[in-house]
Design a protein around this motif. Structure first.
Motif, short mmCIF file in Angstrom:
data_model
loop_
_atom_site.label_atom_id
_atom_site.label_comp_id
_atom_site.label_asym_id
_atom_site.label_seq_id
_atom_site.Cartn_x
_atom_site.Cartn_y
_atom_site.Cartn_z
N ILE A 175 -7.41 -18.08 63.61
CA ILE A 175 -6.88 -19.00 64.59
C ILE A 175 -7.84 -20.17 64.74
O ILE A 175 -9.01 -19.99 65.08
CB ILE A 175 -6.69 -18.32 65.97
N LEU A 176 -7.34 -21.38 64.49
CA LEU A 176 -8.14 -22.60 64.58
C LEU A 176 -7.57 -23.46 65.69
O LEU A 176 -6.36 -23.67 65.76
CB LEU A 176 -8.12 -23.34 63.25
N THR A 177 -8.46 -23.97 66.56
CA THR A 177 -7.99 -24.68 67.75
C THR A 177 -8.79 -25.94 67.98
O THR A 177 -10.00 -25.99 67.71
CB THR A 177 -8.11 -23.75 68.99
N MET A 178 -8.11 -26.97 68.51
CA MET A 178 -8.75 -28.23 68.88
C MET A 178 -8.23 -28.63 70.25
O MET A 178 -7.02 -28.64 70.50
CB MET A 178 -8.42 -29.32 67.86
N ILE A 202 -13.31 -30.42 71.20
CA ILE A 202 -13.81 -29.23 70.51
C ILE A 202 -12.91 -28.91 69.33
O ILE A 202 -11.68 -28.83 69.46
CB ILE A 202 -13.86 -28.02 71.48
N GLY A 203 -13.51 -28.73 68.15
CA GLY A 203 -12.76 -28.42 66.95
C GLY A 203 -12.25 -29.64 66.20
O GLY A 203 -11.71 -29.51 65.10
N GLN A 204 -12.44 -30.82 66.76
CA GLN A 204 -11.91 -32.05 66.16
C GLN A 204 -12.47 -32.29 64.76
O GLN A 204 -11.75 -32.66 63.84
CB GLN A 204 -12.25 -33.24 67.06
N ASP A 231 -12.65 -21.49 66.12
CA ASP A 231 -12.40 -20.76 64.88
C ASP A 231 -12.59 -19.27 65.12
O ASP A 231 -13.70 -18.79 65.29
CB ASP A 231 -13.35 -21.27 63.79
N LEU A 232 -11.49 -18.54 65.14
CA LEU A 232 -11.52 -17.09 65.33
C LEU A 232 -10.93 -16.40 64.10
O LEU A 232 -9.89 -16.83 63.59
CB LEU A 232 -10.69 -16.68 66.55
N GLU A 272 -13.02 -6.07 62.89
CA GLU A 272 -14.01 -7.12 63.14
C GLU A 272 -13.34 -8.37 63.69
O GLU A 272 -12.38 -8.88 63.11
CB GLU A 272 -14.76 -7.47 61.85
N LEU A 273 -13.88 -8.88 64.80
CA LEU A 273 -13.48 -10.17 65.34
C LEU A 273 -14.69 -11.09 65.31
O LEU A 273 -15.74 -10.76 65.88
CB LEU A 273 -12.98 -10.03 66.79
N SER A 274 -14.58 -12.20 64.61
CA SER A 274 -15.69 -13.14 64.53
C SER A 274 -15.26 -14.49 65.07
O SER A 274 -14.10 -14.89 64.97
CB SER A 274 -16.17 -13.30 63.09
N SER A 275 -16.23 -15.18 65.67
CA SER A 275 -15.96 -16.47 66.31
C SER A 275 -16.97 -17.48 65.82
O SER A 275 -18.18 -17.25 65.87
CB SER A 275 -16.05 -16.35 67.83
N SER A 276 -16.45 -18.63 65.33
CA SER A 276 -17.33 -19.73 64.97
C SER A 276 -17.85 -20.36 66.24
O SER A 276 -17.11 -20.54 67.22
CB SER A 276 -16.59 -20.77 64.14
#
Length: 219
Positions: free
Chosen positions: A143-146, A150-152, A202-203, A211-215
């Motif tokens: 999942i990618l978010t802006m 943030i995330g731009q 970025d998840l 596993e759950l990882s977060s940028s």
């Protein structure tokens, strides 16, 4: 109808929610689940964009009904949204997204290809206030978010060339439970934005590995 929003009031602020128009581009596995969750949440204006029609395999992996076979996915999804809450204004566009199409201030990108994602991003990222993109391969989702800056800068780095996409057997690419989890994480990012809580840009969730990882990138 009594106030159906009572139990979510502190998690989904009603005033910002009522001001939102949400656009779901692609109402396949993830996008259909996103649209139905947004309807349950109470988004007052929903726009659905997809050119495809419902096939038998969509019953298993996307949650469509047998009675939907042959219907456009946008019309079939709109029918369920109206059953959830007939006061929701639903606009359907049975077409591919094109640059001339307008979109809401919250965009949920749920399309299949990187090239399509890139084209939609180029058209809308400076116009929308919130953007989230759900990707899935088997039991791995991203999942990618802006939002609010943030995330731009991070999101464009995820738009790799199509030939770099991870291969996978067509019989192991999609499940309804992975799609539902992806949709839930996307809608969660949306509610964070409504509450003015910084989004996670970025998840990645690997169900098999647990596993759950977060940028931690914030730009």
């Amino acid at each position: 109808m009594t106030d159906r929003f009572t139990r979510q009031h502190d998690l989904v602020p009603p005033e910002p929610l009522q001001a939102v128009t949400a656009t779901v581009i692609g109402v396949g596995a993830i996008g259909r689940q996103v649209a139905l969750q947004l309807a349950a949440l109470g988004v007052p204006h929903l726009q659905l964009i997809d050119f495809d029609t419902v096939e038998a395999t969509n019953i298993t992996t996307q949650g469509y009904y047998h009675t939907d076979l042959g219907s456009t996915k946008v019309s079939a999804t709109a029918r369920v949204i109206q059953q959830i809450d007939p006061s929701i204004a639903v606009t359907v566009l049975p077409d591919r997204f094109r640059p001339r199409h307008q979109a809401g201030d919250a965009v949920f990108c749920c399309v299949d290809s990187i090239a399509t994602r890139a084209a939609i991003w180029r058209s809308l990222h400076q116009l929308c206030l919130f953007w989230t993109d759900g990707r899935m391969l088997g039991e791995v989702l991203r999942i990618l978010t802006m939002a609010e800056g943030i995330g731009q800068n991070h999101y464009p780095t995820t738009l790799f060339q199509p030939e770099e996409a991870q291969p996978g057997r067509c019989t192991a690419r999609s499940t309804i439970y992975t799609a539902s989890l992806a949709a839930g994480l996307m809608v969660h990012q949306f509610t964070r934005w409504l509450r003015k809580v910084p989004v996670e840009p970025d998840l990645t969730l690997n169900l098999l590995a647990g596993e759950l990882s977060s940028s931690l990138q914030t730009a």
